[in-house]
Write a protein that holds these residues in place. Structure first.
Motif, PDB file in Angstrom:
ATOM      1  N   LEU A   1      10.920  33.430   4.671  1.00  0.00           N
ATOM      2  CA  LEU A   1      11.551  34.059   3.607  1.00  0.00           C
ATOM      3  C   LEU A   1      12.786  35.048   4.282  1.00  0.00           C
ATOM      4  N   HIS A   2      13.895  34.881   3.645  1.00  0.00           N
ATOM      5  CA  HIS A   2      15.109  35.381   4.290  1.00  0.00           C
ATOM      6  C   HIS A   2      15.941  35.981   3.282  1.00  0.00           C
ATOM      7  N   SER A   3      17.395  36.680   3.673  1.00  0.00           N
ATOM      8  CA  SER A   3      18.237  36.703   2.757  1.00  0.00           C
ATOM      9  C   SER A   3      19.479  36.724   3.378  1.00  0.00           C
ATOM     10  N   HIS A   4      20.876  36.889   2.689  1.00  0.00           N
ATOM     11  CA  HIS A   4      21.919  36.652   3.060  1.00  0.00           C
ATOM     12  C   HIS A   4      22.843  38.042   2.492  1.00  0.00           C
ATOM     13  N   GLU A   5      24.003  38.197   2.903  1.00  0.00           N
ATOM     14  CA  GLU A   5      24.978  39.175   2.279  1.00  0.00           C
ATOM     15  C   GLU A   5      25.980  38.515   1.641  1.00  0.00           C
ATOM     16  N   ILE A   6      25.780  37.295   1.482  1.00  0.00           N
ATOM     17  CA  ILE A   6      26.987  36.542   0.574  1.00  0.00           C
ATOM     18  C   ILE A   6      26.202  35.631  -0.340  1.00  0.00           C
ATOM     19  N   VAL A   7      27.167  35.224  -1.088  1.00  0.00           N
ATOM     20  CA  VAL A   7      26.468  34.185  -2.104  1.00  0.00           C
ATOM     21  C   VAL A   7      26.364  33.039  -1.619  1.00  0.00           C
ATOM     22  N   GLN A   8      25.381  32.359  -2.158  1.00  0.00           N
ATOM     23  CA  GLN A   8      24.778  30.800  -1.514  1.00  0.00           C
ATOM     24  C   GLN A   8      24.415  30.166  -2.744  1.00  0.00           C
ATOM     25  N   LEU A   9      24.876  28.881  -2.611  1.00  0.00           N
ATOM     26  CA  LEU A   9      24.789  28.034  -3.616  1.00  0.00           C
ATOM     27  C   LEU A   9      24.200  26.778  -3.244  1.00  0.00           C
ATOM     28  N   VAL A  10      22.964  26.193  -3.657  1.00  0.00           N
ATOM     29  CA  VAL A  10      22.519  24.975  -3.208  1.00  0.00           C
ATOM     30  C   VAL A  10      22.664  24.125  -4.382  1.00  0.00           C
ATOM     31  N   LEU A  11      23.410  22.857  -4.046  1.00  0.00           N
ATOM     32  CA  LEU A  11      23.719  21.927  -4.799  1.00  0.00           C
ATOM     33  C   LEU A  11      23.055  20.476  -4.139  1.00  0.00           C
ATOM     34  N   PRO A  12      21.898  20.166  -4.695  1.00  0.00           N
ATOM     35  CA  PRO A  12      21.313  19.145  -4.154  1.00  0.00           C
ATOM     36  C   PRO A  12      21.990  17.638  -4.684  1.00  0.00           C
ATOM     37  N   MET A  13      22.107  16.708  -3.326  1.00  0.00           N
ATOM     38  CA  MET A  13      22.749  15.234  -3.655  1.00  0.00           C
ATOM     39  C   MET A  13      21.736  14.221  -3.839  1.00  0.00           C
ATOM     40  N   GLU A  14      20.464  14.495  -3.028  1.00  0.00           N
ATOM     41  CA  GLU A  14      19.375  13.704  -3.296  1.00  0.00           C
ATOM     42  C   GLU A  14      18.145  14.257  -2.852  1.00  0.00           C
ATOM     43  N   GLY A  15      16.967  13.543  -3.340  1.00  0.00           N
ATOM     44  CA  GLY A  15      15.502  14.058  -2.876  1.00  0.00           C
ATOM     45  C   GLY A  15      15.332  15.379  -3.828  1.00  0.00           C
ATOM     46  N   ALA A  16      14.427  16.061  -3.387  1.00  0.00           N
ATOM     47  CA  ALA A  16      13.888  17.165  -4.103  1.00  0.00           C
ATOM     48  C   ALA A  16      13.332  18.377  -2.993  1.00  0.00           C
ATOM     49  N   LEU A  17      13.563  19.504  -3.536  1.00  0.00           N
ATOM     50  CA  LEU A  17      13.728  20.796  -2.662  1.00  0.00           C
ATOM     51  C   LEU A  17      13.080  21.836  -3.453  1.00  0.00           C
ATOM     52  N   GLU A  18      11.993  22.575  -2.973  1.00  0.00           N
ATOM     53  CA  GLU A  18      11.383  23.755  -3.697  1.00  0.00           C
ATOM     54  C   GLU A  18      12.079  25.007  -3.023  1.00  0.00           C
ATOM     55  N   LEU A  19      12.405  25.761  -4.085  1.00  0.00           N
ATOM     56  CA  LEU A  19      13.378  27.013  -3.576  1.00  0.00           C
ATOM     57  C   LEU A  19      12.739  28.221  -4.358  1.00  0.00           C
TER      58      LEU A  19
END
Length: 247
Positions: A16-34
């Motif tokens: 578990l963590h955080s950032h001081e910026i905007v982050q976007l996760v754009l999957p190209m393949e496979g699956a990811l739990e977020l």
């Protein structure tokens, strides 16, 4: 900080963590739990994620997976976009955004993505994300009409007619996304050209005309302005032969 783009694969649970910026996760393949601030979803190429500055999140990969991860300061996006995507957290990428992600996937598999390529794509993704999700239905109809015939003439009167609004309302609607009518048409045409560049059988001059640019030089100017690269240079980076002379 300028927008930055990276390709990442996730294996097993993260911390578990955080950032001081905007982050976007754009999957190209496979699956990811977020999980973002206690809200979870299973990401795929059909579902992306927006992580606002300061939001605590963690992820877990399931099998082979690859995602584009875009990081940018909050100031890179219109406030309305930040508010809406921050409320949603998980969203289906609009067609223009999906096209850029698919192009990045193809290019990275063919020849890899260098630092300059990632920077250019980061700018395109940021601009597209900032504009596409905020379009009301009339703008969606207008974009679809241009994509069907990008080489046609698109004067303001025709744009307004396709969008089903007055000329003044059209100017206001496009200005809300930071665009003029001419800029809007050019962006849609450029998206079509970027998709065509992945096909090595298509000559650059033909792509320019097919996508509504007056000639190859006009396409080159638009691409250099938006991506920092010429069509020939873009095509060579994905390992396909450029047919242009003097790029």
């Amino acid at each position: 900080m300028d927008p930055a783009l990276d390709i990442r694969a996730y294996d097993g649970p993260g911390q578990l963590h955080s950032h001081e910026i905007v982050q976007l996760v754009l999957p190209m393949e496979g699956a990811l739990e977020l999980e973002i601030a206690g809200h979870g979803a299973r990401l795929s190429p059909a579902l992306s994620a927006f992580i606002a500055p300061g939001e605590r999140h963690t992820q877990a990969g399931h099998g082979p997976n690859r995602s584009l991860v875009l990081e940018a300061p909050a100031a890179a996006f219109p406030p309305a976009v930040l508010e809406r995507l921050g409320r949603q957290r998980f969203f289906a990428p609009a067609p223009a955004l999906r096209s850029l992600v698919e192009f990045a996937d193809l290019r990275s598999r063919a020849a890899g993505l260098g630092t300059g390529d990632l920077a250019a794509l980061a700018r395109l993704l940021t601009g597209t994300l900032g504009a596409e999700p905020e379009r009301p239905a009339p703008r969606d109809r207008l974009a679809a009409a241009i994509r069907r015939d990008p080489a046609a003439d698109w004067p303001v009167a025709r744009l307004a007619r396709e969008a089903g609004m007055s000329r003044s309302a059209l100017y206001r609607a496009l200005a809300a996304g930071g665009e003029s009518p001419g800029r809007f048409v050019t962006r849609i045409r450029l998206e079509a050209a970027l998709a065509d560049l992945a096909d090595p059988r298509l000559p650059l001059a033909g792509i320019a005309l097919r996508c509504g640019f007056s000639d190859q030089a006009a396409l080159t100017r638009a691409m250099r302005r938006e991506t920092g690269r010429t069509p020939g240079a873009w095509r060579r980076q994905i390992g396909t032969p450029g047919q242009a002379r003097g790029t």
